[in-house]
Design an enzyme around this catalytic site. Structure first.
Site, PDB file in Angstrom:
ATOM      1  N   CYS A  11       0.826  -1.199   0.000  1.00  0.00           N
ATOM      2  CA  CYS A  11       0.000   0.000   0.000  1.00  0.00           C
ATOM      3  C   CYS A  11       0.868   1.260   0.000  1.00  0.00           C
ATOM      4  CB  CYS A  11      -0.958  -0.068   1.184  1.00  0.00           C
ATOM      5  SG  CYS A  11      -2.349   1.070   1.105  1.00  0.00           S
ATOM      6  N   THR A  12       0.583   2.211   0.875  1.00  0.00           N
ATOM      7  CA  THR A  12       1.331   3.465   0.898  1.00  0.00           C
ATOM      8  C   THR A  12       2.698   3.313   1.557  1.00  0.00           C
ATOM      9  OG1 THR A  12       0.243   4.132   2.950  1.00  0.00           O
ATOM     10  CG2 THR A  12      -0.741   4.877   0.880  1.00  0.00           C
TER      11      THR A  12
END
Length: 234
Positions: free
Chosen positions: A102-103
């Protein structure tokens, strides 16, 4: 890989815990894997209503074969933590594989690890990757050399299976997949911007867009620090 190998997950407050717990569940069943969950100072970390305790001190870990950085809305706070970021850079420098979910890829970017390389990220945050010289890739799991990144949240499970096949082999990865009965069949086809109903996408993207106005400032601040570091090293 038949000899023992170490996988380190650096945690921080406010991360999305499935970014970490999804891959951890699968990789914990990988023969030879030695998993370490760490935080700055070894302090307990709160994430989405859960608290993770008894953590190793991230700054005291000397080496790992695989570094896996989870994401979350508070990834921008992690980027501002000099001790956390120094540990990410140091461990990445000696790791066989540098990875994220993800981030978490934005944290890798802020650490100066994505320049000119393809990387995945959550679809609502992917626009920020170029601020760190990265090439955004919409893939669910993206590999560029020793860099392996997973897309948003649940992509971490696909990422973990991919990594398991890399570290062991496809048969081991598939055996873990079967043992955990990973055969996704969601009740709605709304898990991707390209397939979600228009009204659902509009609702979610409007919320993300509003949040991104604040996030952009925070990410740009980290990108400026990254650029300043590059200039100082030149």
């Amino acid at each position: 890989m038949t000899t023992p190998f170490s996988i380190v997950f650096p945690l921080y407050a406010g991360m999305t815990h499935l970014d970490f717990t999804g891959p951890h569940q699968f990789l914990s069943r990988l023969p030879g894997a030695q998993l370490t969950v760490a935080s700055v100072g070894g302090v307990a970390v709160k994430a989405d209503g859960l608290t993770f305790a008894d953590l190793a001190k991230l700054e005291e870990i000397e080496h790992c074969d695989v570094l896996c950085v989870p994401g979350g809305a508070s990834c921008t706070n992690a980027m501002q933590d000099p001790v956390f970021m120094a540990a990410v850079r140091r461990l990445a420098a000696g790791a066989r594989y540098v990875t994220s979910v993800c981030t978490g890829s934005l944290i890798l970017g802020a650490a100066g690890l994505l320049e000119g390389r393809r990387a995945a990220c959550h679809w609502a945050w992917r626009e920020f990757l170029p601020l760190f010289g990265a090439i955004p890739d919409p893939g669910r799991v993206v590999r560029d050399g020793n860099l392996i990144t997973g897309g948003g949240v649940t992509a971490g499970i696909d990422f973990a299976i991919t990594l398991a096949a890399e570290l062991a082999d496809a048969n081991v990865a598939q055996a873990i997949q079967l043992g955990l009965e990973y055969a996704p069949a969601p009740p709605f086809n709304a898990g991707h911007p390209d397939t979600a109903p228009v009204e659902i996408y509009t609702m979610v993207s409007s919320i993300s867009g509003a949040n991104n106005k604040r996030r952009r400032g925070e990410v740009e601040h980290a990108a400026e620090a990254y650029a300043a570091g590059k200039r100082a090293a030149a």
